[in-house]
Design an enzyme around this catalytic site. Structure first.
Site, short mmCIF file in Angstrom:
data_model
loop_
_atom_site.label_atom_id
_atom_site.label_comp_id
_atom_site.label_asym_id
_atom_site.label_seq_id
_atom_site.Cartn_x
_atom_site.Cartn_y
_atom_site.Cartn_z
CG ASP A 272 -2.13 0.94 0.98
OD1 ASP A 272 -3.17 0.43 0.49
OD2 ASP A 272 -2.02 2.14 1.26
CB CYS A 370 -15.91 -0.65 -3.03
SG CYS A 370 -14.79 0.73 -2.71
#
Length: 428
Positions: A272, A370
């Protein structure tokens, strides 16, 4: 401490300063006094964000000129929200909201007049709001248009679901217990819950509870995670001995689920770009007693962190508009702009192209978002397949969501899930 004033200051940080709701609330709750009214403050902040476009429309009908003071505007919105949507007695909603403005005497009389005017003319004001497209569904115009363009038949329901409070879903750690046993443990605590038929680890609680009340939470038996998000580990089909890459991994829910579902991996590498969000992964893995190799790095530049050894499985949880999780993060409706989508598409494309060479021959990449926007989902995958001869789709045969030309789409609220998109690609 006045809880309504605290909520107003949180909303100002979101509406004026562009902070996320989570960040603004975290800052507010550093004050122990605010923590005593945490549930009420959260209800006000999330509620105003959910209904902002309707409340703002009504507020403007009640004002002679726009309010320039952000805190006072936030208090007025909070007052209207209580009168329309909460079980607070009208006289208490008015008096307590006026009291919250005591540091600005001019604002007390204004808020009092606005809220009492609403009570006198509520039916007429609500009818006017129903006739305004943005106010009627409490979304910005661009978001309504995008959803209607992509999903003309389902748009009305999708917009409605975005404004509902989401259910609390949990992921049972099947490496430590069975779902049946965990449901029994919940029942013994008088916590109602049901299993999700298409996802072996997922449960949905009858009503939300504090995580510390969930049996075995501290011991890692359960994690809070939407049922739709739990499908990633199932679709990835990880096998013993695999080396797995989780790209854009924070906050680590999918990382942990992969490790729970297959404890015999060679290695799981989680990447990340945000060091503070990587800390969330560390905390989650520590609670669950799991281990992964954590790298703070740019997913679009694997040459800066990849060791050259290929992965049999890659999960790319791509940065996206988050348009599928608005019901959990209603501030998205206030913070996201139409012009944000194109740069996100470019970023998704760059990361997808960058990590594909890291996948072993015969390996599988799962692309996930999402989002409910086709530009970020099926169109992104169609474009990738058109330019990569060694990539083939591995179709998803499932009883959830809807099959698309590429991948599978879940719209917000379907089977109680958030909005997600998944596509599986195999390297020939």
């Amino acid at each position: 401490m006045n809880s309504r004033l605290t909520a107003a200051r949180v909303l100002t940080r979101v509406l004026k300063d562009g902070q996320s709701m989570n960040a603004a609330l975290d800052k507010a709750f550093r004050n122990p006094e605010a923590g005593k009214d945490k549930a009420f403050i959260q209800a006000l902040c999330y509620g105003v964000c959910r209904q902002y476009h309707r409340l703002d429309f009504i507020l403007n009908q009640l004002l002679h000129k726009p309010l320039k003071d952000s805190d006072v505007k936030a208090l007025a919105l909070i007052g209207l929200f209580q009168l329309k949507y909460m079980r607070v007695k009208p006289h208490a909603a008015v008096s307590e909201t006026v009291l919250a403005a005591r540091q600005k005497p001019w604002a007390k009389s204004l808020i009092n007049a606005v809220l009492r005017a609403y009570l006198r003319d509520a039916d007429n004001l609500e009818n006017k709001a129903d006739k305004n497209k943005s106010a009627a569904v409490s979304h910005p115009d661009w978001l309504i248009e995008q959803i209607e363009q992509d999903w003309p038949q389902q748009a009305a329901e999708c917009l409605l679901e975005n404004n509902r409070q989401p259910p609390m879903a949990g992921r049972v750690n099947l490496a430590q217990t069975s779902r049946v046993h965990y449901l029994t443990a919940l029942s013994l605590q008088n916590i109602g819950a049901a299993s999700v038929s298409f996802c072996p680890s997922a449960i949905i609680l009858d009503k939300p509870v504090a995580v510390e009340l969930l049996p075995g939470f501290g011991q890692g038996l359960i994690s809070v995670q939407d049922s739709g998000a739990q499908l990633a580990a199932v679709l990835l089909d990880v096998q013993p001995g695999h080396r797995v890459l989780d790209v854009c991994a924070a906050p680590g829910g999918k990382t942990a689920h992969i490790l729970e579902s297959q404890p015999n991996l060679e290695e799981l590498v989680a990447v990340d770009i945000d060091e503070s969000r990587m800390q969330r992964i560390k905390e989650n893995l520590h609670r669950l007693k799991l281990h992964a190799s954590l790298i703070v790095g740019d997913a679009a530049k694997p040459e800066e962190w990849w060791d050259g050894k290929p992965f049999e499985r890659i999960l790319l949880d791509a940065p996206c508009s988050a348009s599928g999780v608005i019901r959990r993060h209603p501030d998205i409706k206030l913070l996201r702009r139409a012009e944000d989508i194109k740069p996100l598409q470019v970023l998704q494309k760059n990361i997808l192209h960058a990590v594909w060479p890291l996948l072993a021959a015969g390996g599988v990449l799962l692309y996930a978002t999402c989002s409910v926007f086709k530009r970020e989902n099926e169109q992104q995958i169609q474009a990738f397949l058109a330019t990569h001869d060694n990539a083939v789709e591995w179709p998803i045969d499932a009883k959830w969501g809807t099959a698309r030309p590429c991948g599978r789409q879940i719209l917000t609220g379907e089977s109680a899930m958030d909005g997600f998109y998944y596509a599986r690609l195999r390297k020939a």
